[in-house]
Design a protein around this motif. Structure first.
Motif, PDB file in Angstrom:
ATOM      1  N   ILE A  33       6.277 -43.918  -5.977  1.00 58.80           N
ATOM      2  CA  ILE A  33       6.309 -42.608  -6.638  1.00 58.80           C
ATOM      3  C   ILE A  33       4.931 -41.966  -6.552  1.00 58.80           C
ATOM      4  N   PHE A  50      10.254 -32.278 -10.220  1.00 58.33           N
ATOM      5  CA  PHE A  50      10.642 -33.546  -9.583  1.00 58.33           C
ATOM      6  C   PHE A  50      11.189 -33.184  -8.205  1.00 58.33           C
ATOM      7  N   VAL A  52      12.184 -34.104  -3.982  1.00 56.69           N
ATOM      8  CA  VAL A  52      12.491 -35.002  -2.867  1.00 56.69           C
ATOM      9  C   VAL A  52      12.462 -34.166  -1.588  1.00 56.69           C
ATOM     10  N   PHE A 128      17.270 -37.242 -12.879  1.00 54.23           N
ATOM     11  CA  PHE A 128      16.990 -37.599 -11.487  1.00 54.23           C
ATOM     12  C   PHE A 128      17.458 -39.013 -11.157  1.00 54.23           C
ATOM     13  N   TYR A 201      17.514 -40.480  -3.304  1.00 55.80           N
ATOM     14  CA  TYR A 201      16.851 -40.340  -4.599  1.00 55.80           C
ATOM     15  C   TYR A 201      16.355 -41.717  -5.062  1.00 55.80           C
ATOM     16  N   ASP A 205      10.929 -41.855  -2.551  1.00 54.20           N
ATOM     17  CA  ASP A 205      11.210 -40.464  -2.175  1.00 54.20           C
ATOM     18  C   ASP A 205      10.660 -39.462  -3.189  1.00 54.20           C
ATOM     19  N   LEU A 206      10.361 -39.923  -4.392  1.00 56.00           N
ATOM     20  CA  LEU A 206      10.081 -39.019  -5.506  1.00 56.00           C
ATOM     21  C   LEU A 206       8.627 -38.568  -5.545  1.00 56.00           C
ATOM     22  N   ILE A 208       6.346 -36.079  -8.154  1.00 50.12           N
ATOM     23  CA  ILE A 208       6.322 -35.362  -9.426  1.00 50.12           C
ATOM     24  C   ILE A 208       5.034 -34.556  -9.492  1.00 50.12           C
TER      25      ILE A 208
END
Length: 451
Positions: A33, A50, A52, A128, A201, A205-206, A208
């Motif tokens: 992340i 958030f 992707v 998410f 997801y 992939d995330l 923030i």
């Protein structure tokens, strides 16, 4: 900050002192992340996103529109929150929350007072990571999306824009409509969207991003707590997904003319050509070119078509860039009988710029307008949050306002002329919607092909 700062995927922590006294920090967690924040002095609110790096271009033919479908479904509830709970969480604090699906990314975002930031992170994390995608909710939302597509289809400018991108990009995956089609939305199954969700997801992939009144260390801790509560095992180490290849793709246009008959009071027309990738050096002179040609009330298109001739109310130029391609275009809405004249004038102004370039006065005005617009945009935490997302997902580098203005100031009339000539040599595409005949604009396609 005096230059762009690279954002390597294998660097765990990074701190950047940016223009205006803001502080940008970036943390890559062992799970993959990525968390980025920009603390804005004096801010009393914060915007959080958030992200992707999955958009409409990443879908399979049988599931076109599934990314946008999924965006809707994440608001329908989790194992711990109903759809109403999610809505109430933001409404009761006066916050805003929404989402967007684009061709190369999806973002779920909110804006709240500083005191409510950790709540927003908690709710978005739950949405998410822990969406139910309930079969009954799926069918309900299918109807909502079909209504959304119908609404867009009733807007001739939206239809013209979709046809324009299809015409410019041909079979390239950037030419697909973001929302899918009526047939693809009717045909997609809950299991197919669920697979799309589980595949894309993930922690690696995330991304923030938060801008405004934010403490980075508190933010990172809140992210870990919220995602763990949502069911993710953050002890599993992973490497962030690689960014898309940024080299310029070769675009082969298909049918370069699209005319959609509609009974409307106005005809809507787009003219344009393939453009440049988001990381291309040409993006700075392209911004100047776009501004001079059709970026404001003093632009050439506005002055010639609206002010001098009174042929249209709305006329402008634009440029959109993606990881490996782009598009440059011009738009006007006018009386159907004037469509041929308006399109011809748009093309003539474009070619005149490719032949003769711009003046030094135009260059000075464009730089002033672009610099002012960039500075004013960054007064908003939403804009800064989005800038962080684009930097991490697409560019792989962070560029603050000072560096942007420095690069803009380096643009010369010669560089603008080079970009104009490159664009003018590309195949012209035209998309029109309204009570018009293809013959009114077809000669422009023929002239472009001959050149």
């Amino acid at each position: 900050m005096n230059s762009a700062v690279a954002l390597p995927l294998d660097r765990a922590d990074l701190t950047i002192s940016a223009a205006g006294g803001s502080l940008v920090r970036r943390t890559v967690l062992p799970s993959g992340i990525r968390v980025l924040s920009e603390r804005m002095p004096g801010a009393a609110s914060a915007s959080v996103g958030f992200w992707v790096a999955v958009g409409s271009r990443d879908e399979q033919p049988a599931t076109y529109g599934s990314t946008h479908f999924l965006e809707h479904l994440l608001f329908k509830g989790t194992d711990s929150r109903s759809a109403l709970d999610i809505a109430v969480a933001f409404d009761e604090v006066g916050g805003e929350h929404n989402a967007l699906t684009a061709k190369e990314h999806t973002c779920y975002y909110a804006k709240v007072r500083d005191r409510d930031l950790l709540m927003a992170v908690s709710v978005l994390a739950d949405m998410f990571a822990n969406s139910r995608i309930d079969p009954e909710d799926f069918e309900t939302e299918r109807g909502v999306i079909l209504e959304e597509l119908a609404m867009a289809d009733d807007d001739p400018a939206d239809v013209a824009a979709e046809r324009f991108f299809e015409t410019v990009f041909g079979d390239h995956d950037l030419g697909r409509p973001i929302g899918g089609t009526v047939s693809s939305i009717r045909g997609v199954t809950r299991d197919e969207v669920w697979h799309h969700y589980r595949k894309n997801y993930r922690a690696q992939d995330l991304v923030i991003t938060v801008a405004g009144a934010v403490d980075h260390d508190e933010l990172v801790a809140a992210v870990e707590v919220a995602l763990t509560a949502a069911g993710w095992n953050l002890d599993e180490e992973a490497v962030p997904v690689e960014r898309r290849v940024g080299s310029q793709a070769t675009i082969v246009s298909g049918n370069r003319l699209s005319v959609t008959p509609r009974t409307t009071e106005q005809a809507n027309v787009f003219l344009g050509v393939p453009g440049f990738a988001a990381s291309a050096d040409e993006r700075w002179p392209l911004a100047v070119l776009t501004n001079v040609l059709g970026g404001g009330m003093s632009s050439r298109l506005f002055q010639e078509i609206r002010e001098r001739r009174g042929l249209a109310y709305s006329v402008h130029s634009f440029a959109s860039s993606y990881s490996d391609a782009g598009v440059f275009g011009m738009y006007a809405g006018c009386t159907p009988a004037r469509l041929g004249d308006v399109a011809q004038l748009m093309q003539a102004e474009f070619m005149r710029m490719a032949d003769d370039g711009i003046t030094r006065d135009e260059l000075r005005r464009a730089k002033g307008q672009l610099a002012g617009a960039a500075a004013l945009a960054l007064e908003d935490s939403d804009a800064r949050m989005s800038r962080l997302g684009r930097a991490e997902l697409t560019m792989g580098e962070f560029i603050d306002l000072d560096e942007s203005l420095r690069r803009l100031e380096q643009v010369t009339v010669e560089r603008v002329l080079d970009v104009a000539r490159t664009l003018a040599a590309a195949p012209l595409a035209i998309a029109a919607v309204g009570p018009v005949e293809a013959a009114s604009v077809a000669p422009l396609i023929d002239a472009s092909a001959a050149a």
